[in-house]
Design an enzyme around this catalytic site. Sequence first.
Site, PDB file in Angstrom:
ATOM      1  N   VAL A   9       0.341  26.760 -20.017  1.00 26.06           N
ATOM      2  CA  VAL A   9       1.759  27.483 -19.897  1.00 26.06           C
ATOM      3  C   VAL A   9       1.861  27.236 -18.146  1.00 26.06           C
ATOM      4  O   VAL A   9       0.995  26.937 -17.675  1.00 26.06           O
ATOM      5  CB  VAL A   9       1.572  28.859 -20.465  1.00 26.06           C
ATOM      6  CG1 VAL A   9       1.560  28.979 -21.886  1.00 26.06           C
ATOM      7  CG2 VAL A   9       0.148  29.500 -19.646  1.00 26.06           C
ATOM      8  N   SER A  10       3.135  27.490 -17.949  1.00 25.11           N
ATOM      9  CA  SER A  10       3.455  27.329 -16.530  1.00 25.11           C
ATOM     10  C   SER A  10       3.360  28.597 -15.780  1.00 25.11           C
ATOM     11  O   SER A  10       3.152  28.438 -14.414  1.00 25.11           O
ATOM     12  CB  SER A  10       5.110  26.993 -16.396  1.00 25.11           C
ATOM     13  OG  SER A  10       5.168  25.840 -17.228  1.00 25.11           O
ATOM     14  N   THR A  11       3.329  30.013 -16.422  1.00 28.82           N
ATOM     15  CA  THR A  11       3.220  31.042 -15.431  1.00 28.82           C
ATOM     16  C   THR A  11       2.128  31.958 -15.908  1.00 28.82           C
ATOM     17  O   THR A  11       1.915  31.942 -16.925  1.00 28.82           O
ATOM     18  CB  THR A  11       4.667  31.824 -15.278  1.00 28.82           C
ATOM     19  OG1 THR A  11       4.863  32.189 -16.539  1.00 28.82           O
ATOM     20  CG2 THR A  11       5.806  30.819 -14.916  1.00 28.82           C
TER      21      THR A  11
END
Length: 180
Positions: A9-11
């Site tokens: 996931v990015s964050t």
Amino acid sequence: MSLIGYARVSTASQSTDIQVAKLKGAGCSVVRAEKVSGRSREGRTELETVMDFVQAGDTLVVTKLDRLGRSTRDVLNLVHELEQRGAALRVLEPSIDTSGAMGKIVLTVLGMVSEMELGFIRERQKDGIEKAKAEGRYKGRPVTLDAAEVRKLKAEGVGATDIARRLNCSRSAVYKVLNA
């Protein structure tokens, strides 16, 4: 011959739980997960661990193609590295497997379409900002430097470097106000 899962996931506010569950449900004996941007391979330590660990006959499994990488080049480079090791890539949604020729073609096309879509999103965002500016609704980043204070200090004979120190900003910000 192992199925090795990779979730990303990015964050930090996002969770890999759903991806991990899907990967385990697909039969992955090992699942590595991380919270980092997919724009490049830099800083993706779990992906590097997987790539170091993968052996001939193994399959790297991801839930979606964009979990592996955002650019077609990065994804194709990863697939190439897997092929050199005698391993394959399997994407769960949509179902793609690079162990066959058709899977490689589909992967390449989907990667290109995904990258093109990202370009379209950026272009639409830029167009939206330009339209909002023309309508006077978009003013850019909020002003954080008090221009009147900068001019007042300059009128008192304070130099640009001292003004920047006092107002906790850069000299270029001071000059920008003074030259406006």
